[in-house]
Write a protein that holds these residues in place. Structure first.
Motif, PDB file in Angstrom:
ATOM      1  N   VAL A   1      -6.907  -8.304  -8.005  1.00  0.00           N
ATOM      2  CA  VAL A   1      -5.466  -8.425  -8.199  1.00  0.00           C
ATOM      3  C   VAL A   1      -4.964  -7.197  -8.939  1.00  0.00           C
ATOM      4  N   GLU A   2      -4.034  -6.475  -8.306  1.00  0.00           N
ATOM      5  CA  GLU A   2      -3.440  -5.298  -8.925  1.00  0.00           C
ATOM      6  C   GLU A   2      -2.175  -5.690  -9.691  1.00  0.00           C
ATOM      7  N   SER A   3      -1.874  -4.919 -10.716  1.00  0.00           N
ATOM      8  CA  SER A   3      -0.634  -5.097 -11.469  1.00  0.00           C
ATOM      9  C   SER A   3      -0.278  -3.786 -12.133  1.00  0.00           C
ATOM     10  N   GLY A   4       0.955  -3.719 -12.649  1.00  0.00           N
ATOM     11  CA  GLY A   4       1.364  -2.550 -13.417  1.00  0.00           C
ATOM     12  C   GLY A   4       2.290  -1.599 -12.685  1.00  0.00           C
TER      13      GLY A   4
ATOM     14  N   THR B   1       5.018   7.931  -4.689  1.00  0.00           N
ATOM     15  CA  THR B   1       5.585   6.634  -4.318  1.00  0.00           C
ATOM     16  C   THR B   1       4.786   6.009  -3.183  1.00  0.00           C
ATOM     17  N   ALA B   2       4.318   4.784  -3.412  1.00  0.00           N
ATOM     18  CA  ALA B   2       3.466   4.102  -2.427  1.00  0.00           C
ATOM     19  C   ALA B   2       3.125   2.718  -2.956  1.00  0.00           C
ATOM     20  N   VAL B   3       2.536   1.922  -2.081  1.00  0.00           N
ATOM     21  CA  VAL B   3       1.875   0.703  -2.530  1.00  0.00           C
ATOM     22  C   VAL B   3       0.430   1.078  -2.855  1.00  0.00           C
ATOM     23  N   TYR B   4       0.006   0.704  -4.039  1.00  0.00           N
ATOM     24  CA  TYR B   4      -1.334   1.039  -4.522  1.00  0.00           C
ATOM     25  C   TYR B   4      -2.230  -0.198  -4.422  1.00  0.00           C
ATOM     26  N   TYR B   5      -3.410   0.005  -3.861  1.00  0.00           N
ATOM     27  CA  TYR B   5      -4.383  -1.062  -3.669  1.00  0.00           C
ATOM     28  C   TYR B   5      -5.700  -0.684  -4.341  1.00  0.00           C
TER      29      TYR B   5
ATOM     30  N   VAL C   1     -15.636  -0.350   5.092  1.00  0.00           N
ATOM     31  CA  VAL C   1     -15.800  -0.988   6.399  1.00  0.00           C
ATOM     32  C   VAL C   1     -15.837  -2.494   6.218  1.00  0.00           C
ATOM     33  N   ALA C   2     -16.497  -2.919   5.151  1.00  0.00           N
ATOM     34  CA  ALA C   2     -16.555  -4.343   4.809  1.00  0.00           C
ATOM     35  C   ALA C   2     -16.419  -4.447   3.307  1.00  0.00           C
ATOM     36  N   GLY C   3     -15.425  -5.178   2.854  1.00  0.00           N
ATOM     37  CA  GLY C   3     -15.229  -5.283   1.412  1.00  0.00           C
ATOM     38  C   GLY C   3     -14.052  -6.145   1.074  1.00  0.00           C
ATOM     39  N   TYR C   4     -13.496  -5.876  -0.085  1.00  0.00           N
ATOM     40  CA  TYR C   4     -12.454  -6.724  -0.620  1.00  0.00           C
ATOM     41  C   TYR C   4     -11.283  -5.857  -1.070  1.00  0.00           C
ATOM     42  N   TRP C   5     -10.095  -6.385  -0.834  1.00  0.00           N
ATOM     43  CA  TRP C   5      -8.867  -5.678  -1.179  1.00  0.00           C
ATOM     44  C   TRP C   5      -7.970  -6.576  -2.025  1.00  0.00           C
ATOM     45  N   GLY C   6      -7.208  -5.939  -2.903  1.00  0.00           N
ATOM     46  CA  GLY C   6      -6.133  -6.651  -3.568  1.00  0.00           C
ATOM     47  C   GLY C   6      -4.890  -6.663  -2.689  1.00  0.00           C
TER      48      GLY C   6
END
Length: 128
Positions: A5-8, A91-95, A114-119
């Motif tokens: 989970v990203e924040s800030g 300026t962008a969405v940061y993951y 290739v295989a993993g997890y994203w916020g």
């Protein structure tokens, strides 16, 4: 498995600073290197920075070197991205992402897993 989970994120003037956080749950954060990516409107998602968990090695895209600093707190299960001297082109969405194949190591080329997890991402807008 790990949840991120990203924040800030937020709105900041050019030259300003923000610190993004990537909080992990569901697994020990120290199993994974964490990479920050960003995606601006109508552009591809690009790697920004990565921090390994094996030796704390860090990697940065040329566009952010000297301005951004990545760090991690494995006790708090959080990775931070300190962003200074921000520019409108930041300026962008940061993951943040964890890579199941790379595990504790960073991809020095900051490629997407290739295989993993994203916020879910956090919006950063740099504008006056």
């Amino acid at each position: 498995q790990v949840q991120l989970v990203e924040s800030g994120g937020g709105l900041v003037q050019p030259g300003g600073s923000l610190t993004l956080s990537c909080a992990a749950s569901g697994s020990r954060l120290d199993f994974y290197a964490i990479t920050w990516f960003r995606q601006a409107p109508e552009k591809e998602r690009d790697g920004v920075s990565c921090i390994s968990t094996s030796d704390g090695s860090t990697y940065y895209a040329d566009s952010v070197k000297g301005r951004f600093t990545i760090s991690r707190d494995n006790v708090k299960k959080t990775v931070y991205l300190q962003m200074n001297s921000l520019k409108p082109e930041d300026t962008a969405v940061y993951y943040c992402a964890a890579d199941d194949l790379m595990g504790a190591l960073c991809d020095p080329r900051l490629r997407a897993p290739v295989a993993g997890y994203w916020g879910q991402g956090t919006q950063v807008t740099v504008s006056s």
